[in-house]
Design an enzyme around this catalytic site. Structure first.
Site, short mmCIF file in Angstrom:
data_model
loop_
_atom_site.label_atom_id
_atom_site.label_comp_id
_atom_site.label_asym_id
_atom_site.label_seq_id
_atom_site.Cartn_x
_atom_site.Cartn_y
_atom_site.Cartn_z
N GLY A 18 0.76 -1.22 0.00
CA GLY A 18 0.00 0.00 0.00
C GLY A 18 0.80 1.28 0.00
O GLY A 18 0.23 2.38 0.06
N GLY A 20 2.66 2.39 -2.48
CA GLY A 20 2.71 3.00 -3.81
C GLY A 20 3.77 2.45 -4.72
O GLY A 20 4.24 3.14 -5.63
N LYS A 21 4.13 1.18 -4.54
CA LYS A 21 5.17 0.58 -5.38
C LYS A 21 4.76 0.57 -6.86
O LYS A 21 5.54 0.94 -7.73
CB LYS A 21 5.45 -0.87 -4.92
N THR A 22 3.51 0.14 -7.11
CA THR A 22 3.06 0.07 -8.51
C THR A 22 3.02 1.45 -9.14
O THR A 22 3.46 1.64 -10.28
CB THR A 22 1.69 -0.60 -8.58
N SER A 23 2.51 2.44 -8.42
CA SER A 23 2.44 3.80 -8.96
C SER A 23 3.82 4.33 -9.31
O SER A 23 4.04 4.86 -10.41
CB SER A 23 1.77 4.73 -7.94
N ASP A 45 3.80 -9.76 -8.34
CA ASP A 45 2.83 -9.83 -7.25
C ASP A 45 1.69 -10.76 -7.64
O ASP A 45 1.07 -10.58 -8.69
CB ASP A 45 2.28 -8.43 -6.99
N THR A 504 -7.97 1.16 -7.02
CA THR A 504 -7.23 -0.10 -7.01
C THR A 504 -7.58 -0.98 -5.81
O THR A 504 -7.84 -2.18 -5.97
CB THR A 504 -5.72 0.16 -7.09
#
Length: 571
Positions: A18, A20-23, A45, A504
């Site tokens: 949560g 913000g790795k993907t962002s 993931d 998300t």
């Protein structure tokens, strides 16, 4: 600087769920592509939402991202990888062996062990086989939440050590049978991970104590693995003028205090800082805004129209009343990493204990923080944790005692070799999970479970575990035998999906609910946490964020959940 420097060919984004790795990984990849580079973003993931953030459906092969020349995405789908791995191992024997033998082989290649090996096999090819990514200037790995990531990153050494110590090749029946031929690939994977000229690891964190502690733990464990080229990316940093709004003041102060208390080794890393953005980070426009290094470019602020939400859902009290009426049972908080599962689990456990019930609060999360969520001692409340290291040691000793005592030296050596496999962890942890659930027969057990993908893999492992434990032991614990029926019994188990009022997390929770339905489990309730819409804030950016939440709260309350609780962001 809003985005971390990414000078190497391989770049990992890791951190607590949560944060913000993907962002940040997608924004970094987009920035590199718009600078003329060819970039592949890979999600490892099990609960990937890379498709949603990039706005393009992805599969297990590089796919061009619409509207972003030079940018490609790929999902390592554990289930698809497991199917392909299983077929690769079984297909050569079809038509040569009897149908019963083929069925037995397919059964050996079922379950969580095969899923993990197959996913790692795909990951290792991308990192260790130069030819597999020769078309790309940069390969960015959007990794899973920290506990899963650390396990994934240590697997090259684990598999290497297992194969190196094997006296006659990999003896583990089923999934491990194909590993011997992969030694060179895994060796290259280890070398690439530890080479600072090839690999950068970006530790993503919020300006929050728990996230920074997780980042420091990750930093130390990666350094112990020889991965030293690390950077810190602080995401969603919020600052507001003091004295104008209690919520904004509290959020600003929490961030400043967390950064002031940051561990020295973590603070010494090269650092980037991304400001708080009031809207979601889905789509290329939003990703470009991250790189713009300002929150001022967001849509003009404004409160949610009152007509859009005449009444907000209530808090946890009604849910607690209904749970407490049963007198005993299991409560599981489930959802995407970072949505507040631990906080909700602790709140439920404390409330039940204060009503006079005996309660055990435990976690199956590899990145456990459950003890930190309880402030002080609560009569009737016991805090526990399923510790993988402890469970593995106990499981190995138990199997050697029960299954190994009548074996000759060669047979015992093969069994010991089998138990050195990393697959042993899933089995050991699952047995502990079953024992913990068993406690719900006479008191309340509140389980703070792992992030979505890991949880589903754990639950899906039940029947595979039944088969696997019978392979090494003559008996099956009653707690394991009764586990799936108990999880499926709404009178015994209350599954609570925890989410944020954002695109998300809500979409991820929907997928979780569908997965649970396939497993025969119906969620008891949804809990939406950290709501700025319900907080009463008057800050311009925070009110804008609250307005963004409204349609997601409405959808959960009216379409997705049988029961809904809304928890405001509290100063």
């Amino acid at each position: 600087m809003a985005l971390p420097e990414t000078p190497t060919r391989f770049i990992f984004f890791t951190g607590k769920g949560g944060v913000g790795k993907t962002s940040l990984s997608c924004a970094s990849g987009l920035a590199l592509a718009e600078a003329g580079k060819t970039v592949l973003i890979v999600s490892t993931d099990p609960a990937s939402n890379l498709d949603e953030v990039l706005g393009t459906p992805l599969g297990d092969q590089p796919t061009a991202i619409a509207g972003a020349p030079g940018l490609y995405g790929l999902n390592i789908d554990p289930e698809a990888a497991a199917f392909a791995y299983r077929e690769r191992m079984v297909a050569p024997y079809r038509g040569l062996l009897p149908a019963a033998a083929i069925a037995s082989m397919e059964e050996q290649f079922s379950g969580a062990c095969t899923v993990e090996i197959a996913a790692f096999d795909a990951f290792a090819k991308l990192l260790g086989d130069d030819a597999a990514t020769a078309a790309f200037d940069h390969v960015i790995f959007d990794t899973a939440p920290t506990g899963h990531t650390l396990r994934l990153l240590t697997l090259p050494s684990a598999w290497g050590d297992f194969i190196a110590s094997a006296t006659g090749g990999a003896s583990c029946l089923g999934p491990l049978a194909g590993l011997e031929t992969q030694k060179a690939l895994y060796g290259a994977t280890v070398a690439h991970l530890a080479d600072p000229k090839m690999t950068t690891v970006v530790l993503v964190s919020r300006a929050e104590g728990a996230a920074l502690r997780e980042a420091e733990r990750t930093r130390g464990e990666l350094a112990d693995l020889g991965v030293t080229n690390q950077r810190l990316a602080l995401n969603g940093v919020f600052t507001a003028p003091r004295g104008e709004d209690a919520i904004a003041d509290a959020m600003t102060l929490r961030g400043l205090e967390a950064l002031a208390d940051m561990p020295a080794a973590l603070a010494a890393l090269p650092r980037s800082q991304t400001p708080f953005l009031p809207l979601g980070t889905v789509g290329l426009t939003a990703l470009r805004q991250i790189a713009a290094d300002t929150a001022a470019e967001a849509t003009p602020a404004g409160p949610a129209p009152a007509a859009a939400f005449p009444s907000l859902p209530g808090g946890l009290e009604d849910l607690i009343d209904e749970i407490a009426a049963a007198g005993h049972g299991v409560v599981m908080t489930m959802g995407k990493g970072g949505v507040g599962k631990t906080t909700i689990a602790a709140a439920l456990a404390i409330a039940l204990a204060r009503r006079g019930h005996r309660v055990t609060l435990s976690t199956t999360d590899p990145a456990a923080h459950v003890a930190q969520a309880v402030d002080g001692t609560v009569p009737g409340l016991t805090i526990a944790r399923i510790d993988p290291k402890v469970e593995i040691a106990g499981y190995r000793a138990e199997v050697l005692e029960k299954a190994g005592k009548n074996l000759d030296a060669a047979g015992r050596a093969m069994l010991e070799e089998d138990l050195r496999s990393p697959c042993t962890e899933e089995i050991a942890v699952f047995q502990a999970f079953a024992r913990t659930v068993d406690g719900g027969k006479d008191h309340f057990v509140v389980l703070d479970t792992a992030p979505t993908g890991h949880t589903i893999l754990l639950l899906d492992a039940a029947e595979a575990y039944h088969r696997e434990v019978l392979r090494t032991r003559a008996d099956m614990p009653e707690a394991v035998r009764a586990l799936l029926p108990r999880l499926r019994d709404p009178g015994f188990t209350k599954a609570i999906i925890v989410t944020l009022a954002e695109a998300t997390p809500v979409h991820e929770a929907e997928r979780l609910q569908r997965d649970l339905a396939r497993a025969g489990i119906t969620p008891f309730a949804w809990v939406i946490t950290q709501s700025l819409l319900a907080s009463g804030t008057t800050d311009r950016l925070l009110r804008q964020r609250g307005a963004y939440e409204a349609p997601f709260i409405a959808r959960v309350a009216t379409e997705l959940a049988k029961r809904t609780a809304l928890i405001p962001w509290a100063a």
